[in-house]
Design an enzyme around this catalytic site. Sequence first.
Site, short mmCIF file in Angstrom:
data_model
loop_
_atom_site.label_atom_id
_atom_site.label_comp_id
_atom_site.label_asym_id
_atom_site.label_seq_id
_atom_site.Cartn_x
_atom_site.Cartn_y
_atom_site.Cartn_z
N GLY A 161 6.37 4.84 8.69
CA GLY A 161 5.51 6.02 8.75
C GLY A 161 5.57 6.65 10.12
O GLY A 161 6.54 6.46 10.87
N CYS A 203 13.27 10.73 7.78
CA CYS A 203 13.05 10.29 9.16
C CYS A 203 14.29 10.54 10.01
O CYS A 203 14.19 10.77 11.21
CB CYS A 203 12.68 8.82 9.18
N GLU A 259 9.00 1.03 11.32
CA GLU A 259 10.02 2.08 11.20
C GLU A 259 9.28 3.41 11.35
O GLU A 259 8.53 3.81 10.45
CB GLU A 259 10.69 2.02 9.82
N GLU A 298 8.61 15.86 16.23
CA GLU A 298 9.15 15.73 14.88
C GLU A 298 8.60 16.89 14.02
O GLU A 298 7.40 17.04 13.88
CB GLU A 298 8.73 14.38 14.28
N LYS A 343 0.86 -1.18 0.00
CA LYS A 343 0.00 0.00 0.00
C LYS A 343 0.89 1.23 0.00
O LYS A 343 1.50 1.58 1.00
CB LYS A 343 -0.91 0.05 1.23
P1 NAP Z 1 1.89 8.30 7.89
O1 NAP Z 1 0.84 9.32 7.87
O2 NAP Z 1 2.05 7.50 9.14
O3 NAP Z 1 1.56 7.32 6.65
C1 NAP Z 1 2.41 6.25 6.32
C2 NAP Z 1 1.61 5.22 5.54
O4 NAP Z 1 0.62 4.66 6.41
C3 NAP Z 1 0.86 5.80 4.34
O5 NAP Z 1 0.86 4.85 3.30
C4 NAP Z 1 -0.54 5.97 4.91
O6 NAP Z 1 -1.55 5.98 3.93
C5 NAP Z 1 -0.66 4.74 5.79
N1 NAP Z 1 -1.70 4.80 6.81
C6 NAP Z 1 -2.29 5.89 7.34
N2 NAP Z 1 -3.23 5.51 8.25
C7 NAP Z 1 -3.21 4.15 8.28
C8 NAP Z 1 -3.94 3.18 9.02
N3 NAP Z 1 -4.88 3.51 9.90
N4 NAP Z 1 -3.66 1.88 8.83
C9 NAP Z 1 -2.70 1.50 7.95
N5 NAP Z 1 -1.98 2.39 7.20
C10 NAP Z 1 -2.23 3.70 7.38
O7 NAP Z 1 3.31 8.91 7.55
P2 NAP Z 1 3.72 9.87 6.34
O8 NAP Z 1 3.23 11.24 6.62
O9 NAP Z 1 3.38 9.23 5.06
O10 NAP Z 1 5.32 9.83 6.48
C11 NAP Z 1 6.05 10.62 7.37
C12 NAP Z 1 6.39 9.85 8.62
O11 NAP Z 1 7.12 8.67 8.28
C13 NAP Z 1 7.30 10.62 9.55
O12 NAP Z 1 6.86 10.45 10.88
C14 NAP Z 1 8.65 9.96 9.36
O13 NAP Z 1 9.53 10.08 10.45
C15 NAP Z 1 8.25 8.55 9.12
N6 NAP Z 1 9.33 7.84 8.44
C16 NAP Z 1 10.06 6.92 9.13
C17 NAP Z 1 11.13 6.26 8.52
C18 NAP Z 1 11.96 5.24 9.26
O14 NAP Z 1 12.67 4.49 8.60
N7 NAP Z 1 11.90 5.16 10.58
C19 NAP Z 1 11.43 6.55 7.19
C20 NAP Z 1 10.67 7.51 6.51
C21 NAP Z 1 9.61 8.14 7.14
P3 NAP Z 1 -2.11 7.38 3.32
O15 NAP Z 1 -0.97 8.00 2.59
O16 NAP Z 1 -3.21 6.94 2.44
O17 NAP Z 1 -2.56 8.19 4.50
#
Ligand code: NAP
Length: 491
Positions: free
Chosen positions: A225, A281, A247, A380, A173
């Site tokens: 995420g 991240c 992650e 963050e 996804k």
């Molecule tokens: P996000 O809002 O948590 O979304 C990540 C993914 O999860 C997207 O595909 C999102 O879909 C999906 N999602 C949202 N709600 C969900 C649910 N209830 N059940 C299952 N999946 C769901 O994060 P983001 O804004 O895309 O990315 C930024 C974040 O990612 C930051 O916090 C960053 O630190 C973190 N990140 C961490 C790493 C690491 O390796 N630790 C690397 C990169 C980024 P939709 O797009 O359709 O909402």
Amino acid sequence: MRKMWIDGAGVDSVSDTGQVIEVIDPATEEVLDTVPAGTPQDVERAVAAARVAFPTWQQITAVERANLLHQAAARMREHFDELVRLLTLEEGKPVPENEEEMDWSLNTLDYYAELGRHIRGSVVPSPDVGQLSLVLKEPYGVVGCIVPWNYPILLLMWKIAPALAAGNTVVVKPSSVTPLTTLRMVELAFDHLPPGVVNVVTGRGGAVGDALVVHPDVSVIAFTGSTGVGQRIARATAGRMKKLHLELGGKDPFVVADDAPLDAAVEAIAYAALINAGQVCTSTERVYVPRAMLGQFAETLAQRVSRLRLGPGIEPTTDVGPMAGESYRAKVEAHVADAVDRGARVLVGGRRPPGLARGFFYEPTVLTGVDHSMRIMREETFGPTIPIMGYDTFDEAIALANDTEYGLGACLYTHDARKVHRFYEQVQAGTIWINDPLTDNYAGPFGGMKMSGLGRELGLEGIEEFWQTKHVHWDIEGGIKDWWYPYREHV
Ligand code: NAP
């Protein structure tokens, strides 16, 4: 409109709702394309395809699996420029950063193709002679991969390359912000795999993501995420004891030691904080500098940052691209406003660029006078901000670095070996970078401590996440053991 990828073919949503997701170019705010807003029924179809494909994929030889994955990497190389261009348009960061992302991604695929054919398990010493103790590594089955928008191909590859090499099938996804390059890559580079081995369902997290997470036939959820969504996934899967790989977010510190060469440390911090407009991240989100150096350091950094060129990622002159969307920019603005309200000083940036009327741009921003009461030092920010704080002793710098609920990465600039040693022993973070921030290594594990996640990607650890372990105890000759019943002769 793009199609989803299920069972080896491009398909529309089965639900026929007509609902689509618009993918926006963050540099222009124009619609690039649309993808289906998938539903739980689409997830059902994709998981069924992945479940049917699993026995075949598990049972083909490891050599053949490796060859198929190497072919996928080669096809990505063939279509490199097209994929980089599309990624730049939908994600926003400059072309050189997307070239690097694509390069890392296909190399990750090659790396795991080899690792997957190298390991099947091990043999451990048996308790007795004439016995064999096998430790077998086996795939789980269907892996659900949920990915964010900031490195949509790289972070996807860190999951699907080891998951596939380990013998699992996958349902992906992508983020609703950046689904286009994923779909294009799969149809260009993965269509030679047996149908159902790789599936992509587009749709909102709350619909498609949720359905994937709770599906009983999905054994592993590999998620990158936000910490909030990661916690939600952990709660939703607790009842089924699913294997989770999370992650999550970060608030990475960068400590400059008192021996650090000013110019090199300034350049390192500008890069670590501003690559992908601070939307990494492991972006440097907090900088700690010896108090005696603070003034000169902050001024030099502000001058360096003021020379960076802001613009669309597709323009060859651009250093820093737009942010991914309005809500992400609004969060940065809120953090800067909170810091200023509490006494911080903006040395450069701190606003939307007046010359760029369209696009989610925010000027790279350097702040001083910050402390840990401010949101910009605790939460963050995920944007192009560099808050700098002074410290008196190296012990204090380490304490400040650890004063966070996160533990993803941490950077240090020094040539003092004693400080290096203290830093990597005492700082609680999954990756420690000394003098070379944010460099990845496929062979080295990556992941978070504390609230930054569970599990590791990359390296041997990264493929271990997608295997379950089975211990086979075999007494080759057999025979009655003297410790079986009866314990004593009956009288
Ligand atoms: P996000 O809002 O948590 O979304 C990540 C993914 O999860 C997207 O595909 C999102 O879909 C999906 N999602 C949202 N709600 C969900 C649910 N209830 N059940 C299952 N999946 C769901 O994060 P983001 O804004 O895309 O990315 C930024 C974040 O990612 C930051 O916090 C960053 O630190 C973190 N990140 C961490 C790493 C690491 O390796 N630790 C690397 C990169 C980024 P939709 O797009 O359709 O909402």
